[in-house]
Design a protein around this motif. Structure first.
Motif, mmCIF file in Angstrom:
data_model
loop_
_atom_site.group_PDB
_atom_site.id
_atom_site.type_symbol
_atom_site.label_atom_id
_atom_site.label_comp_id
_atom_site.label_asym_id
_atom_site.label_seq_id
_atom_site.Cartn_x
_atom_site.Cartn_y
_atom_site.Cartn_z
ATOM 1 N N ASP A 54 29.260 7.503 75.609
ATOM 2 C CA ASP A 54 30.381 6.729 76.738
ATOM 3 C C ASP A 54 29.505 6.877 78.061
ATOM 4 O O ASP A 54 28.572 7.193 78.100
ATOM 5 C CB ASP A 54 31.747 7.695 76.614
ATOM 6 C CG ASP A 54 31.384 9.242 76.721
ATOM 7 O OD1 ASP A 54 30.214 9.519 77.218
ATOM 8 O OD2 ASP A 54 31.943 9.830 75.965
ATOM 9 N N LYS A 55 30.625 6.729 78.926
ATOM 10 C CA LYS A 55 30.062 6.710 80.357
ATOM 11 C C LYS A 55 29.471 7.916 80.810
ATOM 12 O O LYS A 55 28.590 8.056 81.393
ATOM 13 C CB LYS A 55 31.186 6.180 81.471
ATOM 14 C CG LYS A 55 30.771 6.002 82.834
ATOM 15 C CD LYS A 55 31.751 5.592 83.645
ATOM 16 C CE LYS A 55 31.395 5.388 85.180
ATOM 17 N NZ LYS A 55 32.587 4.590 85.819
ATOM 18 N N GLY A 56 30.259 9.080 80.502
ATOM 19 C CA GLY A 56 29.588 10.452 80.681
ATOM 20 C C GLY A 56 28.624 10.889 80.067
ATOM 21 O O GLY A 56 27.516 11.616 80.416
ATOM 22 N N PRO B 241 25.694 8.705 78.078
ATOM 23 C CA PRO B 241 25.111 7.650 77.805
ATOM 24 C C PRO B 241 24.455 7.447 76.759
ATOM 25 O O PRO B 241 23.986 6.237 76.086
ATOM 26 C CB PRO B 241 24.490 6.754 79.156
ATOM 27 C CG PRO B 241 24.434 8.138 79.965
ATOM 28 C CD PRO B 241 25.461 9.083 79.668
#
Length: 323
Positions: free
Chosen positions: A68-70, A72
């Protein structure tokens, strides 16, 4: 429809947990009744498995989550942390059992353990070896290092029951060997500490960004040699994150090739790697032209101090010769 990785992990862990509770209660109870300190120590070892089972049940929900974005690069390091927890806990349990055994050796001798302790130890060996083999199969299905570590936890429990059984039989045959049970408990300690090290060391290497523990470079070179569009690969780097491997390297192609053609070749090669090496989940490829300035595996000039111009000319000659 096959189960998801997290469901496989939870199923295997719950089965192991139920078996651990039953075996721990039996071994500690029988150990107390028969006076076998080694069997009691073995029962405590089985109870310690419950803590690691809990860590896996909780941790698996995190490390199986997609990137996810947190995060990667994914959540694989949660599995690494779980392995470290398992290893440290095993080591502490082993040290505690060993310390108690050392203190008991100097105490007044007690009567030898009864044969019931032998049958309890044998039952533990059988059940835990079956659990080990079954859990290894589940771990291979989803390529889970933590589940594999837990499988070895089962195996260490089976092995730790072996000296207990031997000590009971030896004490039954030769009652004068008063402290054989304590010696068996020390052997249990050694086995537990060995299992702890085998779980901890790979996790520590992973946290220190050590190279992955499989021959990725050899496989990449082999695949590249089989692809006529690839002139060379070098600067191959791999690192493990949990049960997965991240990979990057330089790929050299014909300098006259278009960017679009080079990109297609690299994407096809990436797909081939992901298909052939299950543990690799991401590949970053740096495309370079097959020129003297970029060549590493097969440099243009073998002698030191050769002029760059000469290298370029030799590179052109070699290219023309290949054509």
């Amino acid at each position: 429809m096959s189960d998801t990785p997290v469901k496989v992990i939870q199923k295997a862990t719950w089965v192991g947990s139920i078996a651990n509770v039953a075996l721990a209660i039996v071994k500690i109870t029988v150990g107390k009744l028969t006076g076998s300190q080694a069997l009691v120590a073995d029962g405590v070892h089985s109870f310690s498995d419950l803590v690691t089972d809990t860590a896996i049940l909780i941790g698996s929900r995190y490390w199986t989550a997609p990137a996810d974005k947190g995060h990667p690069y994914g959540h694989g390091r949660f599995e690494t942390l779980t392995n470290i927890f398992i290893g440290v806990l095993l080591a502490l349990v082993g040290i505690g059992i060993g310390w108690d055994s050392v203190k008991q050796i100097g105490n007044e001798a007690t009567s030898p353990p009864g044969m019931l302790a032998f049958w309890a130890a044998m039952a533990s060996i059988l059940v835990k070896e079956i659990l080990y083999r079954w859990t290894v199969v589940q771990a291979k299905k989803i390529n889970s290092r933590s589940l594999h570590a837990n499988a070895w936890h089962h195996r260490s429990d089976a092995l730790s029951s072996l000296p207990v059984a031997i000590a009971v039989i030896a004490n039954f045959i030769v009652p004068d060997l008063h402290y054989l049970d304590q010696v068996a408990a020390l052997l249990v300690t050694a086995m537990i500490l060995k299992a702890a090290f085998e779980i901890l060391w790979p996790a520590i290497l992973e946290l220190t960004e050590a190279e992955s523990d499989i021959d990725v470079e050899g496989k990449i070179q082999q695949y590249a040699e089989a692809d006529t569009n690839i002139k060379e690969v070098h600067a191959i780097r791999s690192r493990r994150t949990g049960s997965t491997i991240l990979l990057d390297f330089h790929l050299l192609v014909d300098p006259e090739m278009s960017v679009d053609e080079a990109h297609t070749i690299s994407e096809n090669f990436k797909s081939h790697i992901l298909q052939e090496i299950d543990e690799v989940v991401d590949v970053i490829i740096h495309i370079e032209p097959y020129t003297c300035a970029e060549r590493v595996v097969n440099p243009c000039c073998e002698e030191k101090g050769c002029e760059e111009k000469g290298c370029e000319e030799k590179g052109i000659e070699e290219k023309d010769g290949e054509d």
